[in-house]
Design a protein around this motif. Structure first.
Motif, short mmCIF file in Angstrom:
data_model
loop_
_atom_site.label_atom_id
_atom_site.label_comp_id
_atom_site.label_asym_id
_atom_site.label_seq_id
_atom_site.Cartn_x
_atom_site.Cartn_y
_atom_site.Cartn_z
N GLY A 87 66.80 45.01 45.56
CA GLY A 87 66.59 45.60 46.10
C GLY A 87 67.45 46.25 47.92
O GLY A 87 67.52 47.38 48.62
N TYR A 88 68.77 45.82 48.03
CA TYR A 88 69.78 46.28 48.71
C TYR A 88 69.96 47.09 48.27
O TYR A 88 70.22 48.33 46.93
N SER A 89 70.76 48.42 48.76
CA SER A 89 71.52 49.44 48.50
C SER A 89 73.58 48.88 48.73
O SER A 89 73.56 48.38 49.27
N VAL A 90 73.78 48.99 47.62
CA VAL A 90 75.22 48.98 47.16
C VAL A 90 76.24 50.21 47.13
O VAL A 90 75.73 51.27 46.02
N TYR A 91 77.45 49.84 47.93
CA TYR A 91 78.11 50.31 47.87
C TYR A 91 79.93 50.37 47.72
O TYR A 91 80.19 48.87 48.10
N LEU A 92 80.64 49.79 46.44
CA LEU A 92 81.81 49.08 45.42
C LEU A 92 82.42 50.09 45.47
O LEU A 92 82.31 50.92 44.61
N ILE A 145 98.75 47.95 29.42
CA ILE A 145 97.84 47.08 28.64
C ILE A 145 98.39 47.32 26.95
O ILE A 145 98.21 48.50 26.23
N ARG A 146 98.51 46.33 26.75
CA ARG A 146 99.36 46.14 24.68
C ARG A 146 100.12 47.38 24.71
O ARG A 146 100.60 48.04 23.27
N GLY A 147 101.41 47.13 25.82
CA GLY A 147 102.41 48.32 25.60
C GLY A 147 102.48 49.67 25.65
O GLY A 147 103.15 49.69 26.05
N HIS A 148 101.05 50.00 26.26
CA HIS A 148 100.43 51.15 26.60
C HIS A 148 100.06 51.77 28.39
O HIS A 148 99.96 51.11 28.77
N HIS A 149 100.75 52.49 29.25
CA HIS A 149 100.41 52.63 30.54
C HIS A 149 98.58 53.18 30.60
O HIS A 149 98.72 54.47 29.75
N GLN A 150 97.61 52.80 30.67
CA GLN A 150 96.34 53.24 30.65
C GLN A 150 95.26 53.39 31.84
O GLN A 150 95.83 52.68 32.69
N PRO A 151 94.81 54.39 31.95
CA PRO A 151 93.88 54.29 33.53
C PRO A 151 92.82 53.31 33.17
O PRO A 151 92.11 53.54 32.37
N ARG A 152 92.51 52.72 34.68
CA ARG A 152 91.58 51.87 34.37
C ARG A 152 91.60 51.74 36.13
O ARG A 152 91.45 52.70 37.01
N TRP A 153 90.08 51.61 36.52
CA TRP A 153 89.00 51.18 37.71
C TRP A 153 89.00 50.41 38.30
O TRP A 153 88.48 49.05 37.72
N GLU A 154 89.46 50.10 39.28
CA GLU A 154 89.21 48.73 40.03
C GLU A 154 89.01 48.61 41.23
O GLU A 154 88.65 50.05 41.46
N PRO A 155 88.21 47.12 41.03
CA PRO A 155 87.77 47.69 43.16
C PRO A 155 88.79 47.92 44.17
O PRO A 155 89.39 47.67 43.94
N LEU A 156 88.71 48.68 44.90
CA LEU A 156 89.32 49.39 45.89
C LEU A 156 89.53 47.85 47.02
O LEU A 156 91.07 47.90 47.42
N PHE A 157 88.96 47.36 47.25
CA PHE A 157 88.79 46.42 48.65
C PHE A 157 88.72 44.91 47.43
O PHE A 157 87.44 44.23 47.42
N PRO A 158 89.99 44.25 46.64
CA PRO A 158 89.18 42.80 45.82
C PRO A 158 88.40 42.26 46.72
O PRO A 158 88.87 42.44 47.96
N ARG A 159 86.79 41.81 46.00
CA ARG A 159 85.99 40.66 46.88
C ARG A 159 85.10 41.39 47.87
O ARG A 159 84.54 40.22 48.51
N TYR A 160 85.13 42.32 48.01
CA TYR A 160 84.68 43.14 49.19
C TYR A 160 84.24 44.54 48.56
O TYR A 160 84.03 45.14 47.51
N LEU A 161 82.45 44.40 49.14
CA LEU A 161 81.25 45.24 48.62
C LEU A 161 81.50 45.66 49.85
O LEU A 161 80.77 44.62 50.73
N PHE A 162 79.76 46.62 50.07
CA PHE A 162 79.37 47.37 51.16
C PHE A 162 77.35 47.09 51.38
O PHE A 162 77.53 47.44 49.73
N VAL A 163 76.46 46.69 51.82
CA VAL A 163 75.18 46.21 51.60
C VAL A 163 74.34 47.06 52.92
O VAL A 163 74.67 46.60 53.91
N GLN A 164 73.65 47.49 52.20
CA GLN A 164 72.34 48.14 53.25
C GLN A 164 71.19 47.49 52.56
O GLN A 164 70.93 47.43 52.04
N PRO A 165 70.24 46.87 53.82
CA PRO A 165 68.83 46.36 53.68
C PRO A 165 68.14 47.93 52.67
O PRO A 165 68.58 48.95 53.21
N GLY A 166 66.96 47.46 51.84
CA GLY A 166 66.04 48.87 51.47
C GLY A 166 65.54 49.16 52.19
O GLY A 166 64.86 50.04 52.70
#
Length: 194
Positions: free
Chosen positions: A62-67, A76-97
């Motif tokens: 029931g928490y709100s989460v911002y990652l 990747i396999r010899g080609h540059h490809q766009p990927r989405w990764e966490p802006l802050f590895p291991r961290y996320l933001f949580v708000q009670p419901g």
């Protein structure tokens, strides 16, 4: 609680689980126009490469989460490809419901080191939006003056300096046959040297 785009209006006192980022389409981040500021946001620390698992578990409780995530180019396999990764590895933001929703269960499973100030969270969101709008060319690691090594092709193993870069073609200044020579190469053939 503020309205989340695409979710319809919320009634007072209604608890809604909100995710402010998740598996992203290759073209746009899943970030809402507004956050709910009536309750504090906390910084949560997750296990390495388990941010999405932590997010799903928190959403189920029931928490709100911002990652926040960023678009990066990965080889990747010899080609540059766009990927989405966490802006802050291991961290996320949580708000009670709600005001009555305790963060004690979160504390017992994920570290909650601090409350995050609203202006800091807004700044992170703005950074994420700007970075996610960057073109592949703007994300390219190939900048004039960077040292590179040729990873494949007939010049494999040779090093040089990037003279200029476009989306797919890189002009490299190399020593060939005892003289400086400009060579046009595909970006997928090159590696940036640190």
């Amino acid at each position: 609680m503020s309205e989340v785009p695409g979710s319809g209006s919320r009634h007072a006192g209604e608890t809604a689980r909100r995710s402010f980022a998740g598996p992203l389409p290759p073209h746009a981040p899943a970030v809402p126009d507004e956050f709910a500021w009536n309750l504090p946001w906390y910084v949560a620390y997750a296990k390495a490469r388990q941010e999405h698992v932590a997010k799903e578990n928190l959403l189920r409780q029931g928490y709100s989460v911002y990652l926040p995530q960023m678009k990066v180019l990965r080889r990747i396999r010899g080609h540059h490809q766009p990927r989405w990764e966490p802006l802050f590895p291991r961290y996320l933001f949580v708000q009670p419901g709600s005001a009555e929703h305790s963060i004690a269960p979160v504390r017992s499973t994920i570290g909650i080191p601090a409350v995050i100030r609203p202006e800091t969270l807004r700044g992170i969101r703005e950074l994420e939006l700007r970075q996610s709008a960057a073109t592949d060319e703007e994300l390219s690691p190939f900048r004039p003056g960077e040292r590179i090594r040729v990873a494949e092709g007939p010049l494999s193993g040779l090093e040089g300096l990037v003279s200029s870069a476009s989306q797919q073609r890189i002009i490299v200044l190399m020593q060939l046959l005892g003289r400086d020579t400009r060579v046009s190469m595909n970006c997928d053939q090159l590696l940036v040297l640190n």
